[in-house]
Design an enzyme around this catalytic site. Structure first.
Site, short mmCIF file in Angstrom:
data_model
loop_
_atom_site.label_atom_id
_atom_site.label_comp_id
_atom_site.label_asym_id
_atom_site.label_seq_id
_atom_site.Cartn_x
_atom_site.Cartn_y
_atom_site.Cartn_z
N GLU A 107 -4.39 -8.36 4.41
CA GLU A 107 -5.06 -7.45 5.34
C GLU A 107 -5.63 -6.23 4.61
O GLU A 107 -6.78 -5.85 4.82
CB GLU A 107 -4.10 -6.97 6.44
CG GLU A 107 -4.81 -6.02 7.41
CD GLU A 107 -3.88 -5.43 8.46
OE1 GLU A 107 -4.21 -5.54 9.64
OE2 GLU A 107 -2.86 -4.85 8.08
N LEU A 110 -6.95 -0.93 19.45
CA LEU A 110 -7.86 -2.05 19.62
C LEU A 110 -7.35 -3.33 18.96
O LEU A 110 -7.70 -4.44 19.38
CB LEU A 110 -9.25 -1.70 19.05
CG LEU A 110 -9.92 -0.47 19.67
CD1 LEU A 110 -11.28 -0.23 19.03
CD2 LEU A 110 -10.07 -0.64 21.18
N GLN A 111 -6.54 -3.20 17.92
CA GLN A 111 -6.01 -4.36 17.21
C GLN A 111 -4.51 -4.20 17.05
O GLN A 111 -4.04 -3.21 16.47
CB GLN A 111 -6.67 -4.51 15.84
CG GLN A 111 -6.21 -5.74 15.08
CD GLN A 111 -6.87 -5.85 13.71
OE1 GLN A 111 -7.66 -4.99 13.33
NE2 GLN A 111 -6.54 -6.89 12.96
N ARG A 137 -9.65 -5.23 3.95
CA ARG A 137 -10.19 -3.98 4.51
C ARG A 137 -10.50 -2.96 3.42
O ARG A 137 -10.91 -1.84 3.71
CB ARG A 137 -9.17 -3.37 5.48
CG ARG A 137 -8.94 -4.22 6.72
CD ARG A 137 -7.64 -3.82 7.40
NE ARG A 137 -7.66 -2.43 7.80
CZ ARG A 137 -8.03 -2.01 9.01
NH1 ARG A 137 -8.43 -2.89 9.91
NH2 ARG A 137 -8.00 -0.74 9.32
N GLY A 176 -0.52 -3.58 9.34
CA GLY A 176 -0.93 -2.54 10.29
C GLY A 176 -0.19 -1.23 10.08
O GLY A 176 -0.01 -0.45 11.02
N GLU A 177 0.22 -0.96 8.84
CA GLU A 177 0.95 0.28 8.55
C GLU A 177 0.14 1.51 8.95
O GLU A 177 0.67 2.48 9.50
CB GLU A 177 1.29 0.32 7.06
CG GLU A 177 1.84 1.65 6.57
CD GLU A 177 3.36 1.63 6.45
OE1 GLU A 177 3.93 2.71 6.26
OE2 GLU A 177 3.94 0.55 6.57
N ARG A 186 0.84 -1.20 0.00
CA ARG A 186 0.00 0.00 0.00
C ARG A 186 0.87 1.24 0.00
O ARG A 186 1.79 1.38 0.81
CB ARG A 186 -0.90 -0.02 1.24
CG ARG A 186 -1.96 1.07 1.22
CD ARG A 186 -2.86 0.96 2.44
NE ARG A 186 -3.78 2.08 2.51
CZ ARG A 186 -4.48 2.41 3.59
NH1 ARG A 186 -4.38 1.67 4.67
NH2 ARG A 186 -5.29 3.44 3.57
N ARG A 191 -2.21 1.74 11.29
CA ARG A 191 -2.22 1.86 12.76
C ARG A 191 -0.87 2.33 13.29
O ARG A 191 -0.79 3.14 14.22
CB ARG A 191 -2.56 0.49 13.38
CG ARG A 191 -4.06 0.18 13.39
CD ARG A 191 -4.31 -1.29 13.61
NE ARG A 191 -4.15 -2.05 12.38
CZ ARG A 191 -3.87 -3.33 12.33
NH1 ARG A 191 -3.70 -4.02 13.44
NH2 ARG A 191 -3.76 -3.95 11.17
N GLY A 242 -7.06 4.01 22.81
CA GLY A 242 -5.96 3.08 22.68
C GLY A 242 -6.08 2.23 21.42
O GLY A 242 -7.05 2.33 20.67
#
Length: 374
Positions: A101, A42-43, A105, A61-62, A21, A64, A40
């Site tokens: 992922e 969550l994942q 999403r 999770g880039e 991405r 996040r 905070g």
């Protein structure tokens, strides 16, 4: 895959330079950062130990990770992937997890997905469009349509990434040669399609048919006989005459439309129902005729934009590669062939896309895309 959870320092985590991405919405990142401050994380993000490197590499999770950094946090919750055996988690494994992922999403642009699918095809032994589709829970048609986008000119690819041109339209445009793409894009930039992907699809489709017709005519040229020319001339004259007569019929309909309903009832007593059915048939015929004329308009636009294969500008990059192959000898020439092989995958994507279009249209195998209602 085995894993463990841990709280890591942000400084221990390194971005994955091969992250599939590329585009992140700054406003959405800011919104997520504010949420992290209040609620905070969550994942957890997903990381791995990379051989020969200190710390951990980000796998998934880039978004996040970036938001957590914007929020000013110095630590982050992480899921650390552990190899099943003594083997390390490969770069391709990490890339595929990140792809999974983001695709799930719906966070990737169509071109990012295309490049991701292409990378897996190039780097995974025995990978096919079918295996890639299975890996990422997509249809083969979906994968092939994304791969087709890699044939777009850079400026068109950017318009797709920016959301100005939809994927369906872009797939049709990508099937054109590069010069035809440029002409079509220039016309689109002028606003000639009124921002309608539907109109763009139809003109691109018509251009593709004309390109194919030109290619076929280059292979085999059949001379038209005098009899065939006379038949074609007669058909053209008849079509124009028939369309001219429509104006006369239109005038009659205008007059009927001005009449009062009660007056029509008196004039048509006993025939109103039959006459209404007649008008419904006329209306249906008008819709079909308008459809045909819109298709004709698409072909008229296409004829002004399509570039004959013999008239295309030379591909300077390809010419340079060919020259280098001739200079360096057969070994480098073989490598050039290997580099060119992915183009065959993209060509198959165009063929699969056209085949899928014909399969979904049971009325006519070679029917043009449907126009939206006027």
């Amino acid at each position: 895959m085995q894993h463990k959870y841990a709280t890591l320092k942000m400084t221990q985590i390194h971005r994955n330079e091969g992250q599939p991405r590329e585009h992140f919405n700054e406003a959405e990142l800011t919104e997520l950062a504010e949420s992290l401050k209040e609620y905070g994380l969550l994942q957890p993000i997903v990381v791995r130990k990379k051989e020969g490197a200190s710390g951990y590499e980000l796998v998934a999770g880039e978004r996040r990770y970036r938001a957590n950094k914007m929020a000013g946090n110095i630590t982050i919750e992480a899921k650390i992937l552990l190899p099943e055996t003594d083997e390390t988690i490969t770069d391709l494994d990490s890339f595929k997890r990140a792809m999974t992922e983001n695709i799930t999403r719906a966070d990737m642009t169509p071109l990012e997905e295309a490049r991701g699918f292409k990378k897996v095809l190039d780097q995974e032994d025995g990978a096919t469009a079918q295996s890639v589709a299975k890996n990422f829970k997509k249809s083969v048609q979906y994968v092939n349509q994304r791969l087709a986008l890699l044939d777009l000119r850079p400026e068109l690819a950017q318009a797709v990434n920016d959301g100005h041109i939809g994927t369906s339209a872009a797939v049709q445009v990508a099937a054109l040669n590069k010069d035809s793409q440029k002409n079509l894009f220039d016309k689109w930039k002028k606003g000639d399609f009124n921002g309608s992907d539907n109109a763009l699809i139809h003109v691109a489709y018509a251009m593709r048919k004309q390109e194919k017709a030109q290619q076929e005519s280059m292979v085999e040229v059949e001379e038209v006989s005098d009899e065939e020319k006379a038949t074609q001339s007669k058909a053209r004259a008849k079509t124009r005459t028939d369309l001219d007569r429509i104006e006369e019929i239109c005038g009659l309909l205008v007059e009927i439309g001005k009449m009062d309903g009660a007056e029509l009832f008196r004039h048509l007593e006993g025939e109103v129902g039959a006459r209404l059915e007649q008008m419904e048939r006329v209306s249906e015929a008008v819709q079909k005729a308008r459809w045909a004329l819109r298709q004709a308009k698409a072909h008229a636009d296409a004829s002004e934009l399509v570039v004959s294969p013999t008239a295309q500008a030379p591909d300077l990059a390809e010419a340079a590669r060919a020259h280098e192959a001739n200079v360096n000898g057969p070994e480098d020439s073989e490598q050039a062939d290997d580099e060119a092989a992915p183009n065959a995958v993209a060509e198959q994507a165009h063929l699969d896309t056209e085949h899928a279009d014909s399969e979904t249209d049971s009325d006519a195998p070679d029917r043009e895309p449907a126009l939206a209602s006027a």
